[in-house]
Scaffold this motif. Structure first.
Motif, PDB file in Angstrom:
ATOM      1  N   SER A  34     -17.370  -1.214  -4.748  1.00  0.00           N
ATOM      2  CA  SER A  34     -16.462  -0.620  -5.737  1.00  0.00           C
ATOM      3  C   SER A  34     -17.196   0.396  -6.614  1.00  0.00           C
ATOM      4  O   SER A  34     -16.655   1.465  -6.934  1.00  0.00           O
ATOM      5  CB  SER A  34     -15.853  -1.712  -6.616  1.00  0.00           C
ATOM      6  OG  SER A  34     -15.124  -2.623  -5.838  1.00  0.00           O
ATOM      7  N   PHE A  35     -18.410   0.053  -7.012  1.00  0.00           N
ATOM      8  CA  PHE A  35     -19.201   0.956  -7.851  1.00  0.00           C
ATOM      9  C   PHE A  35     -19.504   2.252  -7.101  1.00  0.00           C
ATOM     10  O   PHE A  35     -19.367   3.353  -7.654  1.00  0.00           O
ATOM     11  CB  PHE A  35     -20.488   0.266  -8.277  1.00  0.00           C
ATOM     12  CG  PHE A  35     -21.391   1.118  -9.119  1.00  0.00           C
ATOM     13  CD1 PHE A  35     -21.047   1.460 -10.418  1.00  0.00           C
ATOM     14  CD2 PHE A  35     -22.608   1.576  -8.617  1.00  0.00           C
ATOM     15  CE1 PHE A  35     -21.886   2.241 -11.202  1.00  0.00           C
ATOM     16  CE2 PHE A  35     -23.454   2.361  -9.386  1.00  0.00           C
ATOM     17  CZ  PHE A  35     -23.092   2.696 -10.684  1.00  0.00           C
ATOM     18  N   VAL A  49     -17.850   3.614  -4.605  1.00  0.00           N
ATOM     19  CA  VAL A  49     -16.615   4.385  -4.452  1.00  0.00           C
ATOM     20  C   VAL A  49     -16.244   5.066  -5.761  1.00  0.00           C
ATOM     21  O   VAL A  49     -15.875   6.250  -5.796  1.00  0.00           O
ATOM     22  CB  VAL A  49     -15.466   3.489  -3.961  1.00  0.00           C
ATOM     23  CG1 VAL A  49     -14.126   4.216  -4.057  1.00  0.00           C
ATOM     24  CG2 VAL A  49     -15.717   3.028  -2.524  1.00  0.00           C
ATOM     25  N   ALA A  50     -16.333   4.320  -6.877  1.00  0.00           N
ATOM     26  CA  ALA A  50     -15.957   4.876  -8.178  1.00  0.00           C
ATOM     27  C   ALA A  50     -16.867   6.033  -8.587  1.00  0.00           C
ATOM     28  O   ALA A  50     -16.405   7.023  -9.149  1.00  0.00           O
ATOM     29  CB  ALA A  50     -15.998   3.776  -9.240  1.00  0.00           C
ATOM     30  N   GLU A  51     -18.160   5.919  -8.287  1.00  0.00           N
ATOM     31  CA  GLU A  51     -19.113   6.935  -8.724  1.00  0.00           C
ATOM     32  C   GLU A  51     -19.213   8.121  -7.766  1.00  0.00           C
ATOM     33  O   GLU A  51     -19.401   9.258  -8.195  1.00  0.00           O
ATOM     34  CB  GLU A  51     -20.498   6.303  -8.895  1.00  0.00           C
ATOM     35  CG  GLU A  51     -20.593   5.304 -10.031  1.00  0.00           C
ATOM     36  CD  GLU A  51     -20.415   5.952 -11.391  1.00  0.00           C
ATOM     37  OE1 GLU A  51     -21.083   6.972 -11.653  1.00  0.00           O
ATOM     38  OE2 GLU A  51     -19.604   5.439 -12.194  1.00  0.00           O
ATOM     39  N   GLY A  81     -17.032   8.613  -4.793  1.00  0.00           N
ATOM     40  CA  GLY A  81     -15.805   8.976  -4.090  1.00  0.00           C
ATOM     41  C   GLY A  81     -15.721   8.265  -2.753  1.00  0.00           C
ATOM     42  O   GLY A  81     -16.742   8.025  -2.098  1.00  0.00           O
ATOM     43  N   ILE A  82     -14.516   7.953  -2.327  1.00  0.00           N
ATOM     44  CA  ILE A  82     -14.326   7.124  -1.141  1.00  0.00           C
ATOM     45  C   ILE A  82     -14.770   7.822   0.145  1.00  0.00           C
ATOM     46  O   ILE A  82     -15.152   7.175   1.117  1.00  0.00           O
ATOM     47  CB  ILE A  82     -12.854   6.671  -1.033  1.00  0.00           C
ATOM     48  CG1 ILE A  82     -12.732   5.495  -0.071  1.00  0.00           C
ATOM     49  CG2 ILE A  82     -11.953   7.825  -0.646  1.00  0.00           C
ATOM     50  CD1 ILE A  82     -11.426   4.758  -0.166  1.00  0.00           C
TER      51      ILE A  82
END
Length: 201
Positions: free
Chosen positions: A118-119, A121-123, A125-126
Motif C-alpha cells: 500500500s505504501f 502504491v501510494a508513494e 503510483g500503481i
C-alpha cells in the motif's frame, strides 16, 4: 489496545486479557482473565533473516512465516513493575503472576506485506512498479516469505515515533527493487522489518 490504535472491529477487542497466576494452594499455573486496563502482557514479534530479494542471497532452511526466534518485551506495565505485580497478586489472591504473549506469525507477515504494498502504491503510483506481494496477499500464501519479508535483528533503541514507514535504498543490492522499512510500536524498542515490495519499471 495499548495505544488505542484504530481498528475496523473495535467490538472484537477483548475486555480482559489472560494472565498466568499461581495460588499458594497449588504448584500449577492457572489462567485468570484481568481487565485490559490493568493487565500487563508481553509483546512478541518474529525475527527473520533479511529478505532474499534485497540481499541477493538465498536463505537456507525455513522459507515460510514460521520462526524459532522471537523478540519479546513486557508492555502494559507500571513504571514500578514489581509494585504492579505485587498489587496484582494481592488483588487476585495469588502468590505469583506472569504476563503472557501469543504470536501469530502468518497474520503478522501478511500485515507487513499489505503495509509495504500500500505504501509503495501510494508513494509511487500503481503503474510505477511490478509488485511482488499481491499474490501473497490475495491467496494468504506465506510460502515465499523469505524471498520478500524479513529483518528484525533483536534489540534496537526505542524510537521517538510510534511507527516508522519509509523507503530504504541502503539495504538492497539491486537498485530497481523497492525496499520498504517498517517499524511498528518503535517506542517500545521493537525490531525493524524490511519488505521487498516490487521492481521498478
Amino acid at each position: 489496545m495499548l495505544y488505542n490504535m484504530p481498528t475496523r472491529r473495535p467490538n472484537e477487542r477483548p475486555a480482559h486479557l489472560p494472565l498466568k497466576v499461581k495460588y499458594s494452594t497449588s504448584q500449577e499455573w492457572e489462567i485468570a482473565y484481568v481487565d485490559r486496563s490493568i493487565c500487563p502482557f508481553l509483546v512478541g514479534l518474529p525475527l527473520y533473516p533479511m529478505p532474499d530479494a534485497l540481499t541477493g542471497i538465498v536463505t537456507s532452511g525455513n522459507r515460510n512465516a514460521a520462526t524459532s526466534t522471537m523478540w519479546v518485551r513486557g508492555a502494559g506495565l507500571w513504571q514500578d513493575r514489581n509494585a504492579q505485580l505485587q498489587w496484582l497478586c494481592e488483588a487476585l489472591g495469588a502468590s505469583d503472576v506472569m504476563p503472557t504473549a501469543t504470536l501469530h506469525t502468518e497474520p503478522f507477515c501478511l500485515t507487513l506485506a499489505k503495509i509495504a504494498h500500500s505504501f509503495a502504491v501510494a508513494e509511487l503510483g500503481i503503474g510505477a512498479f511490478d509488485p511482488f506481494l499481491t499474490g501473497m496477499i490475495r491467496q494468504r500464501d506465506l510460502s515465499s516469505r523469505a524471498e520478500f519479508i524479513g529483518g528484525g535483528h533483536g534489540n534496537e533503541m526505542p524510537s521517538d515515533h510510534l511507527h516508522v514507514l519509509e523507503f530504504d535504498t541502503n539495504v538492497c543490492t539491486n537498485p530497481n527493487v523497492i525496499a520498504v522499512r517498517i517499524r511498528l510500536l518503535g517506542i517500545l524498542g521493537t525490531p525493524t522489518y524490511y519488505v521487498a515490495a516490487g521492481r521498478r519499471k
